[in-house]
Design a protein around this motif. Structure first.
Motif, PDB file in Angstrom:
ATOM      1  N   GLN A   2      53.014  46.150  43.890  1.00  0.00           N
ATOM      2  CA  GLN A   2      52.489  45.284  42.824  1.00  0.00           C
ATOM      3  C   GLN A   2      51.138  44.641  43.155  1.00  0.00           C
ATOM      4  N   LYS A  10      47.166  44.942  43.635  1.00  0.00           N
ATOM      5  CA  LYS A  10      46.065  45.818  43.257  1.00  0.00           C
ATOM      6  C   LYS A  10      44.997  45.783  44.352  1.00  0.00           C
ATOM      7  N   GLN A  38      46.735  37.980  37.548  1.00  0.00           N
ATOM      8  CA  GLN A  38      46.848  39.273  36.885  1.00  0.00           C
ATOM      9  C   GLN A  38      45.786  40.263  37.357  1.00  0.00           C
ATOM     10  N   GLU A  39      44.680  39.736  37.887  1.00  0.00           N
ATOM     11  CA  GLU A  39      43.611  40.612  38.375  1.00  0.00           C
ATOM     12  C   GLU A  39      44.000  41.313  39.671  1.00  0.00           C
ATOM     13  N   TRP A  91      47.620  41.217  40.814  1.00  0.00           N
ATOM     14  CA  TRP A  91      49.078  41.351  40.930  1.00  0.00           C
ATOM     15  C   TRP A  91      49.663  41.857  39.614  1.00  0.00           C
ATOM     16  N   THR A  92      50.497  42.907  39.689  1.00  0.00           N
ATOM     17  CA  THR A  92      51.037  43.507  38.467  1.00  0.00           C
ATOM     18  C   THR A  92      52.428  42.986  38.106  1.00  0.00           C
TER      19      THR A  92
END
Length: 361
Positions: A132, A134, A274-275, A277-278
């Motif tokens: 998760q 990125k 969100q940039e 971590w998914t």
């Protein structure tokens, strides 16, 4: 035989990180101390994540005085842990994912610089393989970093001072202070008075002339969805704690300087998450505090320009965990044996702001 004069204690206003470490230094030197503190919940010391990081800022530069502060701080906090009988220091690497090939190449080059080698563990060109996260371009692995569990540390210090009759719980009563002939507080004589009262100094009649620039910070606490081997820091930090939670932060706000959490800050942190971590994030707490920063981002140490025996130890700002040990020691040595305070942190650098307006104080 002459009468033996009883040694006067040092009076410290505030039992945040600055006041606690200064009180500890003075007690260690076998001096008497009295700290006065209201034990409020949302002080900046108690809200802060406690992160210490040698490479910081948008340009990722070695932090000011890193080569002096970082060898000192881990040894210092380890000694404090032994004294207090707790665990509060958590050395932990920091991983900063790369956002571009240019950034990756830049750090491949900088990793050869001698001045950075003590703090760089690895420059990785491949993903850390954390579900998760990125980071397709890899990232920068930093060492000599970690966090201090500040709420636990300050609670233990509170117990430590109470056991030694060195702490009075409550607000400092300025009306009970007299400085005309030495330092008197509630009819007791003191060797010196040191204000370690954070952002309250900004509105205090003795210190309002100083160029404080307090900054509000907000931090989220989330339920950990997996174990992380280090802190992840890219626009936002994800700090894994031993309580199986993550601390996510932090925001910087120079207006709206109160300790109330805001939805705007929460959204800002979640958007930054969100940039990198998914996965979903389950928030379980949200806190805010105001850091006692200064206009030049340096602490302020030293004696009031006119009041005998009145001192300030303040302005630790956003890097208090890394600054406090070294400068608490410096402040104590100044009080005890008159060691000169370095000009970069001395209150004397701002004396020109005081004297034009002294008639109004």
């Amino acid at each position: 035989m002459g009468q033996i004069m009883e040694e006067k204690p040092y009076l410290i206003v505030g039992q945040g990180l600055a006041g606690s470490l200064l009180g500890y230094e003075l007690l260690k030197a076998c001096k008497k101390v009295l700290l006065v503190d209201p034990n409020e919940a949302n002080t900046s010391s108690k809200v802060a994540a406690g992160l210490y990081n040698p490479i910081t800022g948008k340009k990722m530069q070695k932090t000011w005085l890193a080569d002096t502060l970082f060898p000192f701080l881990e040894h210092y906090y380890s000694e404090v842990e032994q004294t207090l009988g707790i665990r509060a220091l958590f050395p932990m690497g920091i991983y900063r994912p790369f956002l571009s090939l240019e950034e990756q190449n830049d750090w491949m080059g900088r990793s050869a610089e001698t001045s950075y080698q003590a703090y760089l563990k690895e420059v990785s060109t491949h993903s850390a393989d954390i579900p998760q996260l990125k980071d397709p371009l890899g990232g920068l692995h930093l060492q000599k970093a970690g966090y201090v569990h500040l709420p636990r540390l300050l609670a233990a210090f509170r117990h430590y001072f109470l056991e030694r009759n060195s702490l009075e719980t409550g607000h400092f009563q300025e009306e009970s202070l007299h400085t005309a002939q030495g330092i008197q507080y509630k009819n007791q004589d003191f060797e010196a008075l040191i204000y370690c009262n954070g952002t309250a100094a900004q509105s205090h009649p003795l210190w309002h002339w100083l160029p404080f620039r307090p900054v509000k910070g907000e931090v989220l606490e989330a339920k950990a969805t997996q174990t992380l081997p280090y802190v992840i820091n890219r626009g936002v930090f994800i700090l894994p704690t031993e309580e199986q939670t993550w601390r996510i932060g932090a925001t910087y706000q120079w207006k709206d300087l109160n300790d109330r959490p805001t939805e705007a800050a929460k959204e800002e942190l979640l958007q930054k998450m969100q940039e990198i971590w998914t996965g979903e994030i389950q928030i379980i707490n949200h806190r805010a505090g105001v850091r006692p920063a200064t206009v030049d981002r340096r602490p302020i140490l030293g004696k009031h320009p006119e009041r005998t025996g009145v001192y300030l130890f303040n302005g630790l700002g956003t890097k208090g965990v890394s600054l406090a040990p070294y400068f608490a020691n410096q402040m104590a040595q100044h009080l005890l044996i008159g060691t000169q305070i370095p000009h970069e942190v001395s209150i004397e650098r701002f004396f020109s702001l005081y004297f034009p307006s002294k008639a109004s104080l």
